[in-house]
Write a protein that holds these residues in place. Sequence first.
Motif, PDB file in Angstrom:
ATOM      1  N   LEU B   8      21.969  34.719  51.945  1.00 14.92           N
ATOM      2  CA  LEU B   8      22.029  36.248  52.642  1.00 14.92           C
ATOM      3  C   LEU B   8      21.904  36.524  54.049  1.00 14.92           C
ATOM      4  N   LEU B   9      20.841  35.180  54.787  1.00 20.82           N
ATOM      5  CA  LEU B   9      20.239  35.198  55.720  1.00 20.82           C
ATOM      6  C   LEU B   9      21.698  34.296  56.608  1.00 20.82           C
ATOM      7  N   ASP B  10      22.617  33.081  55.840  1.00 18.56           N
ATOM      8  CA  ASP B  10      23.891  32.688  56.480  1.00 18.56           C
ATOM      9  C   ASP B  10      24.837  33.380  56.169  1.00 18.56           C
ATOM     10  N   ALA B  11      24.869  34.801  55.160  1.00 14.62           N
ATOM     11  CA  ALA B  11      26.462  35.259  55.043  1.00 14.62           C
ATOM     12  C   ALA B  11      25.774  36.487  56.527  1.00 14.62           C
ATOM     13  N   LEU B  15      28.621  37.167  59.398  1.00 13.23           N
ATOM     14  CA  LEU B  15      28.928  38.701  60.067  1.00 13.23           C
ATOM     15  C   LEU B  15      29.073  39.137  61.794  1.00 13.23           C
ATOM     16  N   LEU B  16      27.968  38.089  62.610  1.00 16.25           N
ATOM     17  CA  LEU B  16      28.795  38.088  63.654  1.00 16.25           C
ATOM     18  C   LEU B  16      28.437  37.150  64.507  1.00 16.25           C
ATOM     19  N   SER B  17      29.139  36.164  63.982  1.00 18.05           N
ATOM     20  CA  SER B  17      29.786  34.988  64.913  1.00 18.05           C
ATOM     21  C   SER B  17      31.103  35.413  65.350  1.00 18.05           C
ATOM     22  N   ARG B  18      31.800  35.154  65.941  1.00 14.07           N
ATOM     23  CA  ARG B  18      33.171  34.809  66.835  1.00 14.07           C
ATOM     24  C   ARG B  18      34.072  33.932  66.986  1.00 14.07           C
ATOM     25  N   LYS B  25      33.322  43.548  71.934  1.00  9.60           N
ATOM     26  CA  LYS B  25      31.755  44.105  71.224  1.00  9.60           C
ATOM     27  C   LYS B  25      32.712  43.916  69.976  1.00  9.60           C
ATOM     28  N   LEU B  26      32.031  43.360  69.068  1.00  8.55           N
ATOM     29  CA  LEU B  26      32.003  43.210  67.380  1.00  8.55           C
ATOM     30  C   LEU B  26      32.370  44.781  66.905  1.00  8.55           C
ATOM     31  N   PRO B  27      33.104  44.906  66.180  1.00 13.80           N
ATOM     32  CA  PRO B  27      33.629  46.173  65.286  1.00 13.80           C
ATOM     33  C   PRO B  27      31.620  46.125  64.436  1.00 13.80           C
ATOM     34  N   SER B  28      31.301  47.984  64.996  1.00  8.22           N
ATOM     35  CA  SER B  28      30.381  48.205  64.407  1.00  8.22           C
ATOM     36  C   SER B  28      29.851  47.280  62.462  1.00  8.22           C
ATOM     37  N   ALA B  29      31.013  47.830  61.901  1.00  5.08           N
ATOM     38  CA  ALA B  29      30.752  47.198  60.350  1.00  5.08           C
ATOM     39  C   ALA B  29      29.954  46.269  60.420  1.00  5.08           C
ATOM     40  N   ARG B  30      30.656  45.108  61.581  1.00  2.00           N
ATOM     41  CA  ARG B  30      29.453  43.271  60.686  1.00  2.00           C
ATOM     42  C   ARG B  30      28.713  43.674  61.349  1.00  2.00           C
ATOM     43  N   ILE B  31      28.326  44.549  62.425  1.00  2.00           N
ATOM     44  CA  ILE B  31      26.824  44.358  62.783  1.00  2.00           C
ATOM     45  C   ILE B  31      25.987  45.209  61.712  1.00  2.00           C
ATOM     46  N   ARG B  32      26.626  46.657  60.890  1.00  3.71           N
ATOM     47  CA  ARG B  32      25.725  47.729  60.511  1.00  3.71           C
ATOM     48  C   ARG B  32      26.011  46.242  58.664  1.00  3.71           C
ATOM     49  N   ARG B  33      26.366  45.684  58.392  1.00  3.76           N
ATOM     50  CA  ARG B  33      26.458  44.853  57.445  1.00  3.76           C
ATOM     51  C   ARG B  33      25.618  43.926  57.809  1.00  3.76           C
ATOM     52  N   SER B  34      25.603  43.439  58.403  1.00  5.49           N
ATOM     53  CA  SER B  34      24.474  42.069  58.814  1.00  5.49           C
ATOM     54  C   SER B  34      23.222  42.342  58.952  1.00  5.49           C
ATOM     55  N   ILE B  35      23.065  43.480  59.406  1.00  5.60           N
ATOM     56  CA  ILE B  35      22.171  44.543  59.401  1.00  5.60           C
ATOM     57  C   ILE B  35      21.329  44.452  57.547  1.00  5.60           C
ATOM     58  N   THR B  37      22.502  43.237  55.006  1.00  2.00           N
ATOM     59  CA  THR B  37      22.103  42.390  54.794  1.00  2.00           C
ATOM     60  C   THR B  37      20.865  41.280  55.075  1.00  2.00           C
ATOM     61  N   SER B  38      19.850  41.346  56.101  1.00  2.00           N
ATOM     62  CA  SER B  38      19.255  40.532  56.903  1.00  2.00           C
ATOM     63  C   SER B  38      18.285  41.224  56.051  1.00  2.00           C
ATOM     64  N   TYR B  39      18.201  42.848  55.811  1.00  2.00           N
ATOM     65  CA  TYR B  39      17.323  43.416  54.887  1.00  2.00           C
ATOM     66  C   TYR B  39      17.166  42.773  53.677  1.00  2.00           C
ATOM     67  N   TYR B  40      18.255  42.762  52.943  1.00  2.00           N
ATOM     68  CA  TYR B  40      17.935  42.353  51.263  1.00  2.00           C
ATOM     69  C   TYR B  40      17.504  41.242  51.594  1.00  2.00           C
ATOM     70  N   ALA B  41      17.803  40.323  52.866  1.00  3.54           N
ATOM     71  CA  ALA B  41      16.896  38.915  52.323  1.00  3.54           C
ATOM     72  C   ALA B  41      15.994  38.665  52.521  1.00  3.54           C
ATOM     73  N   ILE B  42      15.001  39.584  53.464  1.00  9.99           N
ATOM     74  CA  ILE B  42      13.858  39.066  52.572  1.00  9.99           C
ATOM     75  C   ILE B  42      13.519  40.695  52.313  1.00  9.99           C
ATOM     76  N   PHE B  43      13.963  41.625  51.157  1.00  7.42           N
ATOM     77  CA  PHE B  43      14.191  42.880  49.882  1.00  7.42           C
ATOM     78  C   PHE B  43      13.857  42.045  49.074  1.00  7.42           C
TER      79      PHE B  43
END
Lengths: 86, 186
Positions: B8-11, B15-18, B25-35, B37-43
């Motif tokens: 999940l952290l790799d995903a 999502l933030l890579s260019r 700016k990165l698309p908002s959807a990628r930023i939000r999906r990344s955040i 996904t990081s939450y679900y990694a710790i969960f």
Amino acid sequence: MKAEMGFLENRVKETLDKTELGSAITGYHLEEGQDDDGTEFLRVVFELANNVPIEDEKLETFAETIEDTLSEIDERFASVRFSEAA
Amino acid sequence: MSNYDVELLDAARRLLSRRSGQRGKLPSARIRRSISTSYYAIFHFLLEEAGDRLIGTHNDLRRRRRILARTFTHTGMKMAMDKVRGVNVDSSVEEFMRWPNAPSGSLPTPSFAQDIAKAFADAQAKRHDADYDLNKALSSTDARLTRLRVKRAIAGWRNATSDSDRDFKKSLCILMLLRGHLRKEL
């Protein structure tokens, strides 16, 4: 315990003034937030200057300092964010 | 499902890579999906820890661990984590969390537990806005820092291996199952 927003803002300003990030941050604001389960938290949003590069580690340390400072005076978790200039 | 948090952290990172030469700016959807996904990694990391510590790590017990994982809630885990977010363990659970023969009085929270509790609260608050409130702006810096913090907190937890650390982890996993609350008489 909850503190007045003005008091919290003053503590944020004091903390910001003590850091080296002065020129990298052009402004900030606080707002109250609520999770879908009703848990209250604070959003603390710092506006980043777009022409002042700053390392992630410095921002991380700063964000955690703000969290710790506000946690001493308010039970709500302070969620620190950084907005980027357009 | 081992090391699902790593995937999940790799995903979240991808999502933030260019692409080379990509600017702006990165698309908002990628930023939000990344955040998110990081939450679900710790969960999911904490769910796996609870399963391993409360059920056992043997392969034959996988089904039981997964059944247990379904009983945890986002709110309950946050309430448990809130009890260990401070310098000292919240007084309502300090006797439960105390290592046998540890001195009485305020119980300092081990740094690995404090770090993961703060990272969890941070990621959950941001994930709430990322998934449910498009009026709240989140930046690529927010996504990057959230991922880094989650990654460090998980590494810190994994590196805490003393007997007292392991005892604290097991107690915290039980507290997550109990949604952060003990009966008063305990």
